[in-house]
Design an enzyme around this catalytic site. Structure first.
Site, mmCIF file in Angstrom:
data_model
loop_
_atom_site.group_PDB
_atom_site.id
_atom_site.type_symbol
_atom_site.label_atom_id
_atom_site.label_comp_id
_atom_site.label_asym_id
_atom_site.label_seq_id
_atom_site.Cartn_x
_atom_site.Cartn_y
_atom_site.Cartn_z
ATOM 1 N N HIS A 1 -3.261 7.007 3.078
ATOM 2 C CA HIS A 1 -3.546 5.847 2.787
ATOM 3 C C HIS A 1 -5.101 5.344 3.401
ATOM 4 C CE1 HIS A 1 -3.987 1.689 1.700
ATOM 5 N NE2 HIS A 1 -3.516 1.103 2.643
ATOM 6 N N ASN B 1 -10.119 0.081 0.292
ATOM 7 C CA ASN B 1 -8.777 0.017 0.563
ATOM 8 C C ASN B 1 -8.177 -0.535 -0.823
ATOM 9 O OD1 ASN B 1 -5.932 -0.377 0.814
ATOM 10 N ND2 ASN B 1 -6.101 -1.014 2.753
ATOM 11 N N CYS C 1 0.822 -1.267 0.006
ATOM 12 C CA CYS C 1 -0.016 -0.003 -0.089
ATOM 13 C C CYS C 1 0.635 1.344 -0.105
ATOM 14 C CB CYS C 1 -0.952 -0.049 1.038
ATOM 15 S SG CYS C 1 -2.105 -1.303 1.025
#
Ligand code: ACO
Length: 327
Positions: A254, A284, A113
């Site tokens: 994020h 996500n 990520c």
């Protein structure tokens, strides 16, 4: 030498996967998912025509259009991803080939990520070195290709998306990344990993029903790591730059879990209106998340010139990264 963001772009699949859709696949509910994660729906690829390559390519194509540039204007393409269709060629090489960047360089960055923020930091440094003049930076993952949809601990969280930015050399050295951090702690990577062979699977996880090639995650461990790391990384960046949250136009976090972001807002004292949230609509999307937020904010005119903004991410590895920019 400074660095200017000449344009941004993003790409998401059309297909929506709602919490109600998931509750027909596994034992879960819209209420549980919204309360625990803030997610209402996420986008997922049609595997017959979409994937990590197409999402990142389309995001970069849109960033080039926004910049008024062509692929042949780029010296290099960097793609942050952990869902490459193939380990060779890289996603970046295929994009460079298709968008006309050849013979410019191309490589992928694997930092889960944190991938987009890692790639932005590397690209800024390469341009500042004077060796490159224009770099296409992408971050994007087709998480749906590595998710076991029988497993509710992972399937509810992730979606597919890519974001991109075109960075170019600028004569004003105050422009670009004014502080960056790239971090990792590979001593214990086991809370989040994508095994290909049984040899790599830790003894304690050998009876995990999730198949090889799919994401395995210990959500509670990742949650604890993320809450403390997010706070630390943001505080480090503020201290290093001598900025306060009031000085920033945006803190682009994020999109991992709304509770992780809210904890950072509360613990660091960030003004909530400066912390963009789109996890409700996109889930996500791993390396796609920060670039997607940046593009949406950029196009809405919410990243004004002359005011610093911060990007921050954490992910599997474990990895983390921050990047403070004056655009
Ligand atoms: N639906 C309904 N119930 C569920 C679900 C679900 N989808 N998942 C778990 N539960 C149940 C559990 O079985 C447990 O029940 P029990 O109390 O009877 O044992 C209960 O809910 C609580 O489970 P927890 O795992 O403690 O739930 P938690 O509040 O930690 O939320 C979550 C789980 C959402 C995964 C959270 O831990 C999280 O977001 N962690 C961070 C994950 C993350 O950010 N990952 C991305 C990293 S970035 C990258 O690099 C890819």
């Amino acid at each position: 030498m400074g660095v200017r963001i000449a344009g941004t772009g993003s790409a998401v699949p059309e297909r929506r996967l709602t919490n109600d859709d998931l509750s027909r696949m596994v034992e879960t509910s819209d209420e549980w998912i919204v309360q625990r994660t803030g997610i209402r729906e996420r986008r997922v690829c049609d595997p017959s025509r979409e994937g990590t390559f197409t999402l990142n390519r389309d995001a970069l194509r849109r960033a080039l259009e926004a910049a008024g540039m062509q692929g042949s204007d780029l010296d290099l393409v960097i793609v942050g991803t952990c869902t490459q269709e193939m380990s060779c060629p890289s996603v970046a090489c295929r994009i460079a080939g298709e968008l006309g960047v050849t013979p410019g360089g191309a490589f992928d960055v694997v930092a889960a990520c944190s991938g987009f923020v890692y790639a932005m930091n590397v690209a800024d440094s390469l341009i500042r070195s004077g060796r490159f003049r224009s770099i296409g930076v992408c971050g994007g993952d087709a998480m749906s290709t590595i998710i076991d949809y029988q497993e509710r601990s992972v399937s509810i969280l992730f979606g597919d998306a890519a974001g991109a930015a075109v960075l170019v050399a600028d004569p004003d050295p105050r422009r670009g990344c004014i502080h960056q951090q790239l971090g990792s702690d590979g001593r214990d990577w086991t809370p989040l990993y994508i095994p290909r062979r049984l040899q790599e699977v830790p003894e304690a996880d050998r009876d995990n029903p999730i198949r090889m090639g799919n994401l395995r995650m210990n959500g509670r461990e990742v949650f604890k790591f993320a809450v403390s790391r997010f706070r630390q990384v943001i505080e480090d960046a503020l201290q290093a730059t001598q900025l306060t949250p009031a000085d920033l136009s945006q803190v682009i976090c994020h999109q991992s879990n709304i509770r992780i972001i809210e904890s950072a807002i509360e613990k660091v004292g960030l003004p909530p209106e400066k912390v963009y949230i789109n996890i409700d609509r996109f889930g996500n999307s791993s390396a796609g998340s920060v670039g997607l937020c940046l593009d949406q904010l950029w196009r809405a005119g919410k990243v004004p010139a002359g005011k610093p903004m911060m990007m921050v991410a954490f992910g599997g590895g474990m990895t983390w990264a921050s990047s403070v920019w004056t655009v």
